[in-house]
Design a protein around this motif. Structure first.
Motif, PDB file in Angstrom:
ATOM      1  N   ASP A 186       0.845  -1.254  -0.139  1.00 12.59           N
ATOM      2  CA  ASP A 186      -0.052   0.141  -0.100  1.00 12.59           C
ATOM      3  C   ASP A 186       0.775   1.197   0.092  1.00 12.59           C
ATOM      4  O   ASP A 186       0.331   2.447  -0.039  1.00 12.59           O
ATOM      5  CB  ASP A 186      -0.912  -0.083   1.261  1.00 12.59           C
ATOM      6  CG  ASP A 186      -2.060  -0.962   1.221  1.00 12.59           C
ATOM      7  OD1 ASP A 186      -2.230  -1.439   0.108  1.00 12.59           O
ATOM      8  OD2 ASP A 186      -2.474  -1.591   2.218  1.00 12.59           O
TER       9      ASP A 186
ATOM     10  N   ARG B 168       0.166  -1.127  -7.328  1.00  5.79           N
ATOM     11  CA  ARG B 168      -0.329  -0.030  -7.656  1.00  5.79           C
ATOM     12  C   ARG B 168       0.216   0.764  -8.663  1.00  5.79           C
ATOM     13  O   ARG B 168       1.508   0.788  -8.831  1.00  5.79           O
ATOM     14  CB  ARG B 168      -0.201   0.966  -6.353  1.00  5.79           C
ATOM     15  CG  ARG B 168      -0.942   0.511  -5.063  1.00  5.79           C
ATOM     16  CD  ARG B 168      -1.261   1.525  -4.066  1.00  5.79           C
ATOM     17  NE  ARG B 168      -0.245   2.042  -3.805  1.00  5.79           N
ATOM     18  CZ  ARG B 168      -0.139   3.283  -2.933  1.00  5.79           C
ATOM     19  NH1 ARG B 168      -1.254   3.935  -2.781  1.00  5.79           N
ATOM     20  NH2 ARG B 168       0.700   3.952  -2.527  1.00  5.79           N
TER      21      ARG B 168
ATOM     22  N   ASP C 260      -4.527   3.292 -10.298  1.00  3.93           N
ATOM     23  CA  ASP C 260      -4.992   3.359  -8.752  1.00  3.93           C
ATOM     24  C   ASP C 260      -4.600   4.962  -8.326  1.00  3.93           C
ATOM     25  O   ASP C 260      -5.211   5.472  -7.464  1.00  3.93           O
ATOM     26  CB  ASP C 260      -3.929   2.452  -7.684  1.00  3.93           C
ATOM     27  CG  ASP C 260      -4.052   1.095  -8.162  1.00  3.93           C
ATOM     28  OD1 ASP C 260      -4.944   0.398  -7.770  1.00  3.93           O
ATOM     29  OD2 ASP C 260      -3.312   0.512  -8.949  1.00  3.93           O
TER      30      ASP C 260
ATOM     31  N   ARG D 245     -14.204   7.995 -10.131  1.00  2.00           N
ATOM     32  CA  ARG D 245     -12.826   7.101 -10.012  1.00  2.00           C
ATOM     33  C   ARG D 245     -12.683   7.232  -8.172  1.00  2.00           C
ATOM     34  O   ARG D 245     -12.058   6.278  -7.834  1.00  2.00           O
ATOM     35  CB  ARG D 245     -11.469   7.512 -10.537  1.00  2.00           C
ATOM     36  CG  ARG D 245     -11.775   7.811 -12.119  1.00  2.00           C
ATOM     37  CD  ARG D 245     -12.496   6.344 -12.570  1.00  2.00           C
ATOM     38  NE  ARG D 245     -11.787   5.141 -12.460  1.00  2.00           N
ATOM     39  CZ  ARG D 245     -12.400   4.006 -12.390  1.00  2.00           C
ATOM     40  NH1 ARG D 245     -13.544   3.848 -12.866  1.00  2.00           N
ATOM     41  NH2 ARG D 245     -11.626   2.826 -11.928  1.00  2.00           N
ATOM     42  N   GLN D 246     -12.670   8.285  -7.673  1.00  2.00           N
ATOM     43  CA  GLN D 246     -12.664   7.955  -6.327  1.00  2.00           C
ATOM     44  C   GLN D 246     -13.747   6.965  -5.517  1.00  2.00           C
ATOM     45  O   GLN D 246     -13.152   6.236  -4.675  1.00  2.00           O
ATOM     46  CB  GLN D 246     -12.972   9.326  -5.371  1.00  2.00           C
ATOM     47  CG  GLN D 246     -11.723  10.337  -5.883  1.00  2.00           C
ATOM     48  CD  GLN D 246     -12.051  11.712  -5.326  1.00  2.00           C
ATOM     49  OE1 GLN D 246     -13.179  12.339  -5.464  1.00  2.00           O
ATOM     50  NE2 GLN D 246     -11.162  12.574  -5.008  1.00  2.00           N
TER      51      GLN D 246
ATOM     52  N   ALA E 228     -14.889   4.402  -6.927  1.00  2.00           N
ATOM     53  CA  ALA E 228     -14.205   2.891  -7.251  1.00  2.00           C
ATOM     54  C   ALA E 228     -13.079   2.486  -6.513  1.00  2.00           C
ATOM     55  O   ALA E 228     -12.436   1.603  -6.727  1.00  2.00           O
ATOM     56  CB  ALA E 228     -14.167   3.237  -8.851  1.00  2.00           C
ATOM     57  N   GLY E 229     -12.523   3.666  -5.754  1.00  2.00           N
ATOM     58  CA  GLY E 229     -11.327   3.184  -4.826  1.00  2.00           C
ATOM     59  C   GLY E 229      -9.990   3.903  -5.299  1.00  2.00           C
ATOM     60  O   GLY E 229      -8.860   3.610  -4.579  1.00  2.00           O
ATOM     61  N   ASP E 230      -9.929   4.652  -6.488  1.00  2.00           N
ATOM     62  CA  ASP E 230      -8.853   5.354  -6.841  1.00  2.00           C
ATOM     63  C   ASP E 230      -8.618   6.402  -6.074  1.00  2.00           C
ATOM     64  O   ASP E 230      -9.321   7.171  -5.375  1.00  2.00           O
ATOM     65  CB  ASP E 230      -8.993   5.706  -8.245  1.00  2.00           C
ATOM     66  CG  ASP E 230      -9.137   4.580  -9.373  1.00  2.00           C
ATOM     67  OD1 ASP E 230      -9.207   3.372  -8.778  1.00  2.00           O
ATOM     68  OD2 ASP E 230      -9.454   4.849 -10.446  1.00  2.00           O
ATOM     69  N   SER E 231      -7.278   7.053  -5.927  1.00  2.00           N
ATOM     70  CA  SER E 231      -6.947   8.220  -5.446  1.00  2.00           C
ATOM     71  C   SER E 231      -6.596   9.098  -6.622  1.00  2.00           C
ATOM     72  O   SER E 231      -6.087   8.961  -7.667  1.00  2.00           O
ATOM     73  CB  SER E 231      -5.860   7.942  -4.597  1.00  2.00           C
ATOM     74  OG  SER E 231      -5.992   7.128  -3.235  1.00  2.00           O
TER      75      SER E 231
ATOM     76  N   ALA F 166     -13.595   9.231   0.978  1.00  2.00           N
ATOM     77  CA  ALA F 166     -13.315   9.006  -0.225  1.00  2.00           C
ATOM     78  C   ALA F 166     -13.606   9.666  -1.343  1.00  2.00           C
ATOM     79  O   ALA F 166     -13.135  10.061  -2.316  1.00  2.00           O
ATOM     80  CB  ALA F 166     -13.979   7.679  -0.728  1.00  2.00           C
ATOM     81  N   THR F 167     -14.930  10.362  -1.110  1.00  2.00           N
ATOM     82  CA  THR F 167     -15.402  11.355  -2.046  1.00  2.00           C
ATOM     83  C   THR F 167     -16.042  12.431  -1.651  1.00  2.00           C
ATOM     84  O   THR F 167     -16.385  12.677  -0.578  1.00  2.00           O
ATOM     85  CB  THR F 167     -16.501  10.689  -3.162  1.00  2.00           C
ATOM     86  OG1 THR F 167     -17.854  10.612  -2.369  1.00  2.00           O
ATOM     87  CG2 THR F 167     -16.091   9.151  -3.531  1.00  2.00           C
TER      88      THR F 167
END
Length: 762
Positions: free
Chosen positions: A351, A385, A408, A425-426, A428-431, A539-540
């Protein structure tokens, strides 16, 4: 636009730390009712004969020629959490040329605080302003030269000489009120000034909670001399909560150096020397044998250059004629990626590490390659990643050739950032990170520009919280080339300061800058907001948390934000009081510009002030209309524009449709001929207002007109046509930041403004 190659960089994990559970639970809706009003932050201090001592916020860049303030105060005031650095500015203006010395005692109160540093503020010569928003002076303060308290400084006659004083509150400091004495001696005459410090009853987390890729040459900073020098430079970055581009330099985890990669066994081979990644990786990633924390993430490897994602030859196998590679090449490359993943997983770093795959893909062909490489990498190493320097976009994220595999980390150039798709995208787990270029022009903030107001560096982090941005990137911290004091454009671009945020070392020490130090202030602000949200970042933006409404008052969008440095500093201080439990809710921005209008109805006609309609006063529909052209924002007037071409009469245009069968207000039109976003501010007393705007041009068609008022879209890509040549719409807004903000236009599209009204609502 010219696009830049990034160097090695990192990604931070957000987590840990304490927080105000009540604010997090309320989603930021519990607003403060017992906050104190903002007081003067620019004022004259008790002074010795023959000089004026004064202070202002660290976001205010003190020009040599600036007149001292008329407001007065008796002491300097600081607020800080435990484990926080907090600066102030002390300005000396001597009547005649004189020697100056400063001494600051230790702070005493519930305990003793010892660490305090001083820098002399130096100036950069500006031969040409960066853009219409630039500070108008030939000398702009930026370099911060480290000096000793005992040093003697030459103060010029009748000009300002600022000093930057920083106090560090250790993690174990007792909370409460402290005091020290700053003694300033000018031409032999001394003046003692009380310095008051309030230490909040909470600490900033030990770990860095906001990531970044601040690409620097450690060799240029003197790190090539020894590992001890390297560690001192890593301390320099870590104490500013800024992540260097190469965490483990001079070692790295890749196939090019810093660790041996064996093609035959597809494994990394540790070597028994102090410069190997097996030694320096754990030290700077985990803090082993260093500070016990380490940097939050690290870049494993990156593309070859802007147009070449992978090397032509790897492990003795040629890539072939294109970027897709031959089967044999891709097999060897996949072994490398699998080895990287195995190395990370074995150490629990999956991570933290990431592979920076591609830089700024320019079109469909590059998007195809980006999708192919994402699929190849995730197939070989599912836990690896992947990063790409591009704004999140469906052309890559949803590309069929990616086979459901994706990136990612998205690094979006601020000017191209699309909040709506970024949020997708956030979720969906992206940064998502931001990075900054010379092309990020007003009304965008640009933290890298020397001759922009300091608030642009600090407010960027409040905007980052608003959009849940997890880090910032910048391609070059040390690219000064020649003499940055006289040549602030070493990259040949339009922005003074582009390519460097530090200056060549003096006496073996880095020479920092106002911009660099304000980055730390912004990151620390982000940490306050993270604590208010319970220690994590949602996350968002749709997930409300902590003191979101405090942020909303300071930032409406990336082109609409407060320019009031005192108000932002006060907001941060009140946020600190809230976090320690001394306030009953999240603070609101308390801003009152010098030209702020009283609460009343205002009617503004967008037109050439020197042209038609010429009636004076302009009376239409029983109201008197103020004629508003394209002047730059002026706080003293309380209104004006910010934009990339404000001041250029060949681009910021007017039109009067004398024969149009409409009223005088809709006959007049103003527009940006280049189709860019411009921001209009009308400073006004806080309260609820109905804002109405008219757009259009008789007998013409414009398809994608955009107007946003106080962050609320009034017209979102709206068309006017010969059948419906004008559109009028209203929105009710709560003004909490001391101004009504209108954003008009979007890239490559006309927005035709006619008029605007601002009417109080009970």
């Amino acid at each position: 636009m010219r696009r830049w190659l990034f160097g090695v960089g990192l990604l931070a994990a957000c987590g840990g730390g304490g927080g105000a559970a009540t604010a997090g639970e309320s989603g930021g809706e519990m607003m403060c009712t017992d906050c104190t009003p903002v007081g003067a932050m620019t004022y004259a201090l008790p002074s010795p004969p023959g000089a004026v001592l004064w202070t202002t916020t660290t976001m205010d860049k003190v020009l040599r020629e600036a007149a001292p303030p008329t407001a007065t105060g008796e002491a300097l005031q600081l607020h800080a959490a435990r484990n926080e650095f907090e600066p102030l500015q002390l300005v000396v203006r001597a009547d005649a040329a004189a020697d100056v010395t400063l001494e600051l005692s230790a702070f005493t109160g519930p305990g003793t605080i010892e660490r305090r540093e001083v820098h002399r503020v130096d100036y950069v010569r500006i031969s040409e302003p960066s853009d219409p928003a630039a500070i108008g002076s030939s000398q702009i303060p930026d370099p911060l030269v480290p000096v000793a308290w005992s040093d003697v400084h030459a103060a010029p006659a009748g000009e300002n000489q600022p000093f930057w004083i920083t106090v560090f509150v250790p993690p174990d400091a007792a909370p409460g009120d402290y005091e020290a004495t700053l003694t300033v001696t000018v031409a032999g005459a001394s003046q003692a000034i009380p310095v008051k410090l309030h230490v909040f009853e909470f600490a900033l987390p030990a770990e860095i909670g906001f990531d970044g890729n601040w690409n620097a040459s450690f060799e240029a900073l003197g790190g090539g001399e020894s590992l001890e020098k390297v560690e001192a430079l890593k301390d320099f970055f870590f104490e500013r909560r800024l992540v260097p581009g190469s965490v483990a330099w001079p070692a790295g985890l890749n196939y090019t150096g810093g660790i041996a990669y064996d093609c035959a066994s597809a494994t990394f081979l540790a070597e028994d020397n102090a410069y190997d990644f097996s030694q320096l990786g754990p030290k700077y990633i985990e803090g082993v044998g260093w500070n016990g924390v380490g940097f939050p993430s690290f870049q494993i490897m990156q593309f070859v250059d802007n147009s070449t994602p992978r090397p032509q030859e790897f492990c003795g196998v040629d890539r072939g004629p294109d970027h897709y590679g031959t089967d044999a090449y891709n097999a060897e490359w996949s072994k490398l990626l699998a080895a990287l993943e195995a190395y990370l997983v074995e150490r629990g770093w999956q991570d933290r590490g990431y592979y920076y795959v591609q830089n700024e893909p320019q079109g469909p062909e590059d998007y195809d390659v980006a999708a192919f490489l994402a699929d190849l990498a995730k197939t070989a190493a599912p836990n690896l990643r992947l990063a790409i320097s591009e704004e999140p976009k469906p052309e890559i994220a949803e590309h069929p050739q990616a086979n459901g595999h994706g990136y990612d980390l998205w690094w979006a150039d601020l000017s191209h950032f699309d909040p709506a798709y970024a949020k997708t995208r956030q979720a969906a787990g992206d940064s998502v990170w931001w990075y900054f270029l010379y092309g990020d022009l007003p009304p965008h903030f640009n933290p890298i520009t020397i001759d922009h107001a300091g608030i642009e560096t600090r407010i960027a982090h409040w905007a980052a919280w608003k959009y849940r941005i997890r880090g910032f990137a910048y391609y070059s911290v040390t690219g000064w080339g020649g003499d940055p004091y006289t040549d602030p454009r070493p990259q040949g671009t339009n922005q003074n300061g582009d390519g460097f945020l530090l200056y060549p070392p003096q006496n073996g020490q880095p020479v920092t800058s106002i911009r660099w130090e304000l980055l730390r202030e912004g990151v620390e602000d982000f940490e306050y907001l993270r604590l208010a949200a319970g220690g994590s970042v949602p996350a968002t933006p749709d997930e409300a948390a902590g003191c979101d409404l405090s942020v909303a008052g300071a930032v409406s969008s990336v082109t609409s934000y407060t320019r009031d440095a005192s108000a932002l500093k006060h907001l941060r201080d009140e946020l600190g009081y809230f976090l320690e439990g001394a306030r009953d809710g999240c603070p609101q921005l308390d801003s009152e510009a010098p030209g702020a209008h009283e609460r009343a109805a205002y009617y503004l006609n967008f037109q050439d002030p020197e042209g038609e309609p010429r009636a004076e006063p302009l009376e239409v529909d029983g109201h008197t209309w103020t004629k508003i052209g394209w002047p730059a924002y002026d706080a003293a007037k309380g209104w004006g524009w910010s934009g990339p071409h404000i001041g250029d009469a060949s681009i910021m245009l007017y039109q009067y449709l004398a024969d149009a069968p409409v009223d005088e207000l809709q006959r007049s039109v103003i527009y940006n001929d280049y189709g860019r976003t411009d921001t209009f501010n009308w400073d006004i007393e806080n309260g609820r207002y109905e804002v109405t705007v008219s757009i259009g041009w008789f007998d013409r068609e414009y398809a994608q007109q955009r107007v946003v008022v106080e962050g609320a879209p009034l017209f979102d890509s709206v068309a006017t046509t010969p059948a419906e040549p004008y559109r009028v719409a209203s929105v009710t807004v709560d003004v909490a930041d001391g101004n009504v903000t209108l954003e008009a236009g979007q890239t490559d599209q006309y927005t035709m403004l006619n008029w605007m009204s601002i009417v109080p609502v009970d």
